[in-house]
Design an enzyme around this catalytic site. Sequence first.
Site, PDB file in Angstrom:
ATOM      1  N   LYS A  13       0.831  -1.205   0.000  1.00  0.00           N
ATOM      2  CA  LYS A  13       0.000   0.000   0.000  1.00  0.00           C
ATOM      3  C   LYS A  13       0.871   1.263   0.000  1.00  0.00           C
ATOM      4  O   LYS A  13       0.656   2.170  -0.792  1.00  0.00           O
ATOM      5  CB  LYS A  13      -0.917   0.027   1.236  1.00  0.00           C
ATOM      6  CG  LYS A  13      -1.818  -1.186   1.378  1.00  0.00           C
ATOM      7  CD  LYS A  13      -2.737  -1.083   2.600  1.00  0.00           C
ATOM      8  CE  LYS A  13      -2.028  -1.214   3.934  1.00  0.00           C
ATOM      9  NZ  LYS A  13      -1.559  -2.572   4.255  1.00  0.00           N
ATOM     10  N   ARG A  86      -8.973   0.939   9.246  1.00  0.00           N
ATOM     11  CA  ARG A  86      -8.595  -0.452   9.471  1.00  0.00           C
ATOM     12  C   ARG A  86      -9.655  -1.186  10.268  1.00  0.00           C
ATOM     13  O   ARG A  86      -9.494  -2.380  10.530  1.00  0.00           O
ATOM     14  CB  ARG A  86      -7.297  -0.480  10.259  1.00  0.00           C
ATOM     15  CG  ARG A  86      -6.045  -0.837   9.459  1.00  0.00           C
ATOM     16  CD  ARG A  86      -4.895  -0.849  10.440  1.00  0.00           C
ATOM     17  NE  ARG A  86      -3.722  -1.539  10.020  1.00  0.00           N
ATOM     18  CZ  ARG A  86      -2.713  -0.977   9.358  1.00  0.00           C
ATOM     19  NH1 ARG A  86      -2.794   0.267   8.966  1.00  0.00           N
ATOM     20  NH2 ARG A  86      -1.639  -1.681   9.080  1.00  0.00           N
ATOM     21  N   ARG A 120      12.130  -6.602   4.434  1.00  0.00           N
ATOM     22  CA  ARG A 120      11.923  -5.168   4.184  1.00  0.00           C
ATOM     23  C   ARG A 120      12.968  -4.295   4.881  1.00  0.00           C
ATOM     24  O   ARG A 120      13.290  -4.501   6.038  1.00  0.00           O
ATOM     25  CB  ARG A 120      10.521  -4.795   4.684  1.00  0.00           C
ATOM     26  CG  ARG A 120      10.171  -3.343   4.507  1.00  0.00           C
ATOM     27  CD  ARG A 120       8.702  -3.138   4.403  1.00  0.00           C
ATOM     28  NE  ARG A 120       7.991  -3.302   5.669  1.00  0.00           N
ATOM     29  CZ  ARG A 120       6.673  -3.156   5.778  1.00  0.00           C
ATOM     30  NH1 ARG A 120       5.941  -2.877   4.729  1.00  0.00           N
ATOM     31  NH2 ARG A 120       6.088  -3.312   6.940  1.00  0.00           N
ATOM     32  N   ARG A 150      12.078  -2.189  10.435  1.00  0.00           N
ATOM     33  CA  ARG A 150      11.081  -1.769  11.417  1.00  0.00           C
ATOM     34  C   ARG A 150      11.021  -2.752  12.588  1.00  0.00           C
ATOM     35  O   ARG A 150      11.100  -3.962  12.383  1.00  0.00           O
ATOM     36  CB  ARG A 150       9.703  -1.698  10.757  1.00  0.00           C
ATOM     37  CG  ARG A 150       9.351  -0.297  10.308  1.00  0.00           C
ATOM     38  CD  ARG A 150       8.139  -0.284   9.421  1.00  0.00           C
ATOM     39  NE  ARG A 150       6.974  -0.964   9.975  1.00  0.00           N
ATOM     40  CZ  ARG A 150       5.794  -1.015   9.362  1.00  0.00           C
ATOM     41  NH1 ARG A 150       5.636  -0.428   8.202  1.00  0.00           N
ATOM     42  NH2 ARG A 150       4.793  -1.657   9.907  1.00  0.00           N
ATOM     43  N   ARG A 161      -0.128  -9.264  13.079  1.00  0.00           N
ATOM     44  CA  ARG A 161      -0.691  -8.194  12.246  1.00  0.00           C
ATOM     45  C   ARG A 161      -1.639  -8.773  11.197  1.00  0.00           C
ATOM     46  O   ARG A 161      -2.676  -8.183  10.899  1.00  0.00           O
ATOM     47  CB  ARG A 161       0.434  -7.399  11.578  1.00  0.00           C
ATOM     48  CG  ARG A 161       1.081  -6.404  12.539  1.00  0.00           C
ATOM     49  CD  ARG A 161       2.514  -6.100  12.188  1.00  0.00           C
ATOM     50  NE  ARG A 161       2.672  -5.418  10.922  1.00  0.00           N
ATOM     51  CZ  ARG A 161       3.828  -5.326  10.264  1.00  0.00           C
ATOM     52  NH1 ARG A 161       4.913  -5.899  10.753  1.00  0.00           N
ATOM     53  NH2 ARG A 161       3.885  -4.675   9.138  1.00  0.00           N
TER      54      ARG A 161
END
Length: 204
Positions: A13, A86, A120, A150, A161
Amino acid sequence: MNLIFLGPPGAGKGTVAAELKKTSGLDHLSTGDMLREEMKNETELGKIAKEYIESGKLVPDDLIIDMVKNRLENADAGIMFDGFPRTVAQAEALDKIAHIDAVINLTTTIDVIIERIGGRRICRNCGKVYNVSWYHKDTCEDCGGELYTRADDTEETIRTRYDEYLKKTAPLIDYYRVKGIVHDIDANGDIQTKVDAISDIIKG
Ligand code: ADP
Ligand code: ZN
């Protein structure tokens, strides 16, 4: 024109929104980025959010809704909402303050998500997102900034998540589907293909 990006964590996203920001004239509102900024500045909200984020849970609705309302007070362009809403409560709150023209639903699977988020790396300076599978340097190719991982990008947190997504966010697909504004996009394709498809939707 306001649009929403829906999809599980790691669907891309943020990457797609950052790319579209360059050409669409739309503003990019990422609640994840806003919360990370609050954490970095050690604000009251940042301190509360940190606990939720690092365990992979959603931050409570009232905090998120207030944060977004404040941000929208000085908005002058159309907005791409990334990571918001969300939950159904957040979607209902958003309906009261903005008209949503389109919802881009990025679809993918848990295996792809774990591979993508697990590898990532993000530029500390400009926020550009990389993956160790195709980028092997420690600094950003655009600005030279340092790349970091992160704190919530661990395999365990990714699963939490994803569960949060299935339980609380996936119901939004039907919430918007009945309004006739959902566009499904395969998130597994390359970035440019997705960006082109979404540009066409924005142009109408
Ligand atoms: P991703 O889509 O990769 O999970 P984000 O940067 O969008 O990453 O979000 C990171 C974390 O920030 C989420 O796991 C959640 O804890 C919190 N967060 C972001 N946006 C929201 C929101 N709209 N409602 C509740 N929590 C949020
Ligand atoms: Zn950079």
